[in-house]
Scaffold this motif. Structure first.
Motif, PDB file in Angstrom:
ATOM      1  N   ASP A   4       0.842  -1.220   0.000  1.00  0.00           N
ATOM      2  CA  ASP A   4       0.000   0.000   0.000  1.00  0.00           C
ATOM      3  C   ASP A   4       0.868   1.257   0.000  1.00  0.00           C
ATOM      4  O   ASP A   4       0.583   2.233  -0.689  1.00  0.00           O
ATOM      5  N   HIS A 165      -4.647   9.514 -11.182  1.00  0.00           N
ATOM      6  CA  HIS A 165      -5.914   8.961 -10.713  1.00  0.00           C
ATOM      7  C   HIS A 165      -5.952   7.451 -10.886  1.00  0.00           C
ATOM      8  O   HIS A 165      -6.485   6.741 -10.026  1.00  0.00           O
ATOM      9  N   ASN A 169      -6.056   4.425  -7.516  1.00  0.00           N
ATOM     10  CA  ASN A 169      -7.002   3.325  -7.288  1.00  0.00           C
ATOM     11  C   ASN A 169      -6.387   2.161  -6.509  1.00  0.00           C
ATOM     12  O   ASN A 169      -7.100   1.395  -5.873  1.00  0.00           O
ATOM     13  N   PRO A 172      -5.413   2.179  -0.644  1.00  0.00           N
ATOM     14  CA  PRO A 172      -6.643   2.100   0.170  1.00  0.00           C
ATOM     15  C   PRO A 172      -7.242   3.490   0.409  1.00  0.00           C
ATOM     16  O   PRO A 172      -6.503   4.447   0.627  1.00  0.00           O
ATOM     17  N   ARG A 173      -8.551   3.534   0.359  1.00  0.00           N
ATOM     18  CA  ARG A 173      -9.283   4.805   0.432  1.00  0.00           C
ATOM     19  C   ARG A 173      -8.887   5.637   1.656  1.00  0.00           C
ATOM     20  O   ARG A 173      -8.610   6.834   1.551  1.00  0.00           O
ATOM     21  N   SER A 174      -8.823   4.990   2.830  1.00  0.00           N
ATOM     22  CA  SER A 174      -8.557   5.746   4.063  1.00  0.00           C
ATOM     23  C   SER A 174      -7.145   6.345   4.038  1.00  0.00           C
ATOM     24  O   SER A 174      -6.924   7.488   4.453  1.00  0.00           O
ATOM     25  N   LEU A 176      -5.470   7.145   1.363  1.00  0.00           N
ATOM     26  CA  LEU A 176      -5.452   8.205   0.350  1.00  0.00           C
ATOM     27  C   LEU A 176      -6.080   9.498   0.892  1.00  0.00           C
ATOM     28  O   LEU A 176      -5.603  10.603   0.617  1.00  0.00           O
ATOM     29  N   THR A 177      -7.128   9.331   1.692  1.00  0.00           N
ATOM     30  CA  THR A 177      -7.819  10.504   2.253  1.00  0.00           C
ATOM     31  C   THR A 177      -6.878  11.302   3.164  1.00  0.00           C
ATOM     32  O   THR A 177      -6.791  12.527   3.069  1.00  0.00           O
ATOM     33  N   ASP A 180      -4.187  12.932   0.997  1.00  0.00           N
ATOM     34  CA  ASP A 180      -4.668  14.094   0.237  1.00  0.00           C
ATOM     35  C   ASP A 180      -4.849  15.313   1.137  1.00  0.00           C
ATOM     36  O   ASP A 180      -4.588  16.445   0.726  1.00  0.00           O
TER      37      ASP A 180
END
Ligand SMILES: [Zn+2]
Length: 234
Positions: A4, A165, A169, A172-174, A176-177, A180
């Motif tokens: 990750d 972008h 993908n 992992p979403r968390s 990346l949040t 960012d």
């Protein structure tokens, strides 16, 4: 290194490229503004000179009307003088005639002055038109270059964002949040590895327990010293 984290570092590389392109795009603005300023200065002078011509032409037209009025007065005084019947009338008539002639002379002189100013202003307009055309032809190549440069950067930027972008993908979403959130604030490298027990950006030590968790799960920790995101290296 956790996969990750590896994916996130790849995204960071792309983000840095996007920032570089955005900075390059922004740097075109002052160059374009300098051209606009140079052009606007001469354009402004030309606009003022044209308005000046109109104003002087207006004065000149009014002066000509006055000349006509005074000429009619001279004619009338002349006729009155020619039809006098007594010496007393003749004295009054000649005084009147001389007075109207003086008025006519004055208004003619005034009209000539305005005509002179009209001519002068028209010369100025012609000079400024030449100057403006020179600025435009001198700027033409620079503007075309700027435009080409801008289009190239925009195209490169779109490609870089698409690439980013696609890579994002795999993160992992968390993760990346969090990344960012820190990234938009700093617009720089924000993901650092641990160096020994410490942050490799500012050398603040990270407690052993947290380091163990980072190594086990691949989780990121925010450095309390400098605010970057830390990961456990190999
Ligand atoms: Zn730090």
């Amino acid at each position: 290194m956790h996969p990750d984290v590896q994916s996130l570092l790849a995204v960071q590389v792309d983000d840095l490229h996007v920032y570089e392109l955005e900075d390059r795009l922004a740097s075109l603005a002052p160059r374009l503004a300098a051209l606009e300023k140079e052009h606007g200065k001469v354009q402004g002078q030309l606009d003022r000179a044209r308005a000046g011509v109109e104003a002087e032409e207006h004065h000149h037209r009014e002066a000509l009307i006055k000349v006509e009025t005074h000429r009619a007065l001279v004619d009338r005084s002349q006729r009155a003088y020619e039809s006098v019947t007594s010496p007393k009338e003749a004295n009054a008539a000649i005084t009147q005639l001389e007075q109207t002639k003086r008025m006519q002379d004055d208004s003619q002189r005034e009209a000539a002055q305005f005509q002179g100013r009209v001519n002068e202003q028209r010369h100025q307009v012609a000079d400024l038109e030449v100057a403006l055309a020179a600025v435009e032809s001198r700027q033409e190549e620079t503007r075309a270059q700027l435009d080409t440069e801008r289009q190239a950067i925009v195209a490169e930027l779109e490609a870089a964002k698409a690439k980013r972008h696609a890579k994002a993908n795999s993160v992992p979403r968390s993760m990346l949040t969090i990344y960012d959130k820190v990234r938009v604030r700093k617009r720089a490298v924000i993901v650092y590895s641990l160096r020994g027990p410490s942050c490799s950006s500012c050398d603040t030590a990270i407690p052993t327990q947290r380091r163990a968790a980072m190594a086990a799960t691949g989780a990121l920790e925010m450095c309390e010293g400098c605010g970057v995101l830390l990961y456990a290296g190999d």
